[in-house]
Enzyme design. Structure first.
Site, PDB file in Angstrom:
ATOM      1  N   SER A 174       0.520  -0.977  -0.109  1.00  9.37           N
ATOM      2  CA  SER A 174      -0.105  -0.416   0.282  1.00  9.37           C
ATOM      3  C   SER A 174       0.505   0.982   0.276  1.00  9.37           C
ATOM      4  O   SER A 174       0.373   2.200  -0.537  1.00  9.37           O
ATOM      5  CB  SER A 174      -0.981  -0.036   1.457  1.00  9.37           C
ATOM      6  OG  SER A 174      -1.736  -0.525   1.073  1.00  9.37           O
ATOM      7  N   GLY A 180      -5.165  -4.273  -8.139  1.00 11.34           N
ATOM      8  CA  GLY A 180      -7.015  -3.405  -7.948  1.00 11.34           C
ATOM      9  C   GLY A 180      -6.072  -1.621  -7.196  1.00 11.34           C
ATOM     10  O   GLY A 180      -6.623  -0.781  -7.415  1.00 11.34           O
ATOM     11  N   GLN A 213      -8.694   2.041  -0.142  1.00  4.90           N
ATOM     12  CA  GLN A 213      -8.789   2.802  -1.286  1.00  4.90           C
ATOM     13  C   GLN A 213      -9.821   3.871  -2.111  1.00  4.90           C
ATOM     14  O   GLN A 213      -9.107   4.663  -3.232  1.00  4.90           O
ATOM     15  CB  GLN A 213      -9.100   1.522  -2.752  1.00  4.90           C
ATOM     16  CG  GLN A 213      -7.973   0.365  -2.546  1.00  4.90           C
ATOM     17  CD  GLN A 213      -8.161  -0.942  -3.070  1.00  4.90           C
ATOM     18  OE1 GLN A 213      -9.036  -0.502  -4.052  1.00  4.90           O
ATOM     19  NE2 GLN A 213      -7.746  -1.428  -2.915  1.00  4.90           N
ATOM     20  N   ASP A 243      -6.562  -7.649   4.929  1.00  5.55           N
ATOM     21  CA  ASP A 243      -6.523  -8.425   3.818  1.00  5.55           C
ATOM     22  C   ASP A 243      -6.245  -9.386   4.455  1.00  5.55           C
ATOM     23  O   ASP A 243      -5.453 -10.572   3.769  1.00  5.55           O
ATOM     24  CB  ASP A 243      -5.007  -8.018   3.033  1.00  5.55           C
ATOM     25  CG  ASP A 243      -5.973  -7.153   2.494  1.00  5.55           C
ATOM     26  OD1 ASP A 243      -6.580  -6.792   1.435  1.00  5.55           O
ATOM     27  OD2 ASP A 243      -4.747  -5.721   1.380  1.00  5.55           O
ATOM     28  N   LYS A 275     -12.016  -8.559  -3.671  1.00  5.82           N
ATOM     29  CA  LYS A 275     -11.280  -8.756  -4.261  1.00  5.82           C
ATOM     30  C   LYS A 275     -10.397  -9.299  -5.015  1.00  5.82           C
ATOM     31  O   LYS A 275     -11.531  -9.372  -5.774  1.00  5.82           O
ATOM     32  CB  LYS A 275     -10.618  -9.241  -2.652  1.00  5.82           C
ATOM     33  CG  LYS A 275     -10.598  -8.679  -0.886  1.00  5.82           C
ATOM     34  CD  LYS A 275     -10.106  -7.055  -1.068  1.00  5.82           C
ATOM     35  CE  LYS A 275      -9.961  -6.400   0.101  1.00  5.82           C
ATOM     36  NZ  LYS A 275      -9.276  -5.334  -0.118  1.00  5.82           N
TER      37      LYS A 275
END
Length: 457
Positions: free
Chosen positions: A36, A109, A184, A334, A361
């Site tokens: 990230s 993603g 996100q 996650d 996901k």
């Protein structure tokens, strides 16, 4: 003539026999940089004035896709003298150039959704695609609020990639309350707000990972965060200028979760994982494992460019079942597949609540995790959005199944960890996607099993 290099969307499946552990896991290791933070470091370096230097960058396939996209948009991104060392010369206030070709984000993603926000407030047209897995994932949660800012989108049926983005130089700042907590989406709106005239406000129903807020401040952009009755409220005012900085990327806590849980499950194990990110909005798994009775310590905790980091020290533990509240999901979204592996060997029946986000996901992670458990002799079931797992009480799970990973790297790694703690081992149909987040994963597990028992952990 040599063959062209494969694109990020053209991987060859790699099957793997996940055998029971041949020895305890012992030693001190480091996991790859936080994915990230790595995505954000490259993107914000591209947005900034000057040259940003990065150490510890994750050099997996997902981040490489973001690097290629930033180069196509006009940033100069070069590798430094050692692993994880990179330099980014940004385009600054002049903005990105219109890409001459399609931006292929592979399996990334996070990269795809953040890129939509980054491109939104600039007068250009871009075309965005990804691999087979990414092209199945819905984009409406990002395109709907960005559309309110004046951005045009054209997608396939179901709001899926490939997608055309028609940016705008007259972006409108908005106030937007997220219907579902999503770092996100929040980050995409904040990146779009950087080049809009006025205040962009994002309200999240529960706190999500705040790497974007932390990094924007590190680049010199004021960001305010306030907890209100409506939820956590994030504000920034545009247009804003980012100034180049140095970034130290900590190890990814989502990657650390795999050797961590393996150490808890394999008898005799004693493992230290160094330089791991300990952002409090990413540590839900640590909280949960402690509730299960895990022998888990934090050592050498320190700050690095606005992000806490330190060493995780885990020893084999007798785990008990846990009831995980839905509000904890954003801090460990996650990590549910690998948590499920721990629950499979705990004493009692665990309940993991509020997992609707897992359905969108890389795969339907809820269904795929359930299939992984049931296919290897673990009693598990789903009621609504809750996953129930009946644990073995510390005994190795039966194993013996063939795991369909659905091009999902976290599911694949979870299956490998289950194999280590199983009676018969199991077969994983495809490990090719593990490099998107954890290059060298199998080698690291092998390294830990070769450390002599009785040696210094």
């Amino acid at each position: 003539m040599s063959e062209p290099a494969p694109t990020p969307s053209a991987r060859t499946p790699i099957a793997h026999q996940a055998s029971p552990a041949a020895a305890p896991l012992r030693g001190a290791v480091r996991v790859p940089g936080d994915k990230s933070i790595s995505h954000r470091a490259i993107m914000m370096g591209a947005l900034a004035e000057g040259t940003t230097t990065i150490e510890g960058l994750l050099e997996g396939a997902d981040v490489m896709a973001t690097i290629r996209a930033m180069r196509q948009l006009g940033a100069t991104v070069t590798q430094g003298d050692g692993p994880g060392m990179w330099r980014v010369v940004g385009w600054g206030r002049q903005g990105p150039q219109e890409p001459a070709d399609v931006l292929d984000m592979g399996n990334a993603g996070t990269g795809a959704r953040l890129l939509a926000g980054l491109l939104a407030p600039w007068p250009l047209t871009a075309f965005l695609t990804g691999d087979g897995s990414l092209r199945k994932r819905p984009m409406k949660r990002v395109t709907a609020p960005l559309g309110r800012m004046g951005v045009g989108f054209a997608t396939r049926a179901g709001d899926r990639l490939p997608m055309a983005i028609q940016g705008t130089v007259k972006g409108r700042p908005i106030t937007y309350r997220l219907p579902v907590a999503s770092a996100q989406v929040k980050s995409a709106l904040m990146l779009a707000g950087l080049n809009c005239q006025g205040e962009t406000v994002v309200i999240e129903p529960s706190p999500t990972r705040d790497h974007t807020e932390n990094m924007l401040r590190h680049f010199g952009v004021p960001v305010s965060v306030e907890d209100t009755e409506r939820g956590r409220t994030i504000r920034l005012t545009g247009p804003a200028t980012l100034r180049a900085v140095h970034i130290n990327v900590p190890g990814d806590p989502s990657s650390a979760a795999f050797p961590l849980v393996a150490a808890l499950l394999v008898p005799g194990s004693d493992v230290r994982i160094e330089n791991v990110g300990l952002n409090p909005l990413r540590t839900g798994l640590l909280t949960t494992l402690r509730e299960m009775g895990a022998d888990l310590q934090l050592e050498d905790v320190r700050d690095g460019a606005g992000e806490a980091m330190g060493t995780l020290h885990a020893r084999h533990s007798a785990l008990k079942a846990v009831d995980v509240p839905a509000e904890r999901a954003p801090s460990m979204i996650d990590e549910y597949p690998i948590l499920a592996m721990a629950c499979a060997m705990a004493a009692g029946t665990s309940r993991l609540r509020g997992l609707e986000e897992l359905r969108v996901k890389e795969s339907d992670r809820l269904a795929a995790t359930l299939a992984l458990l049931q296919g290897n002799g673990v009693k598990a079931w789903v009621e609504g959005d809750d996953l129930f797992i009946e644990g073995s009480g510390g005994d190795p799970v039966p194993g013996g199944g063939v795991v369909a990973t659905h091009m999902d790297h976290r599911l694949a790694m979870s299956a490998v960890v289950m194999g280590l703690a199983s009676q018969k081992g199991l077969e994983v149909d495809d490990l090719s996607f593990v490099d998107t987040s954890f290059p060298g994963f199998l080698q690291l597990l092998g390294q830990l099993q070769q450390t002599p028992v009785g040696g210094k952990p």
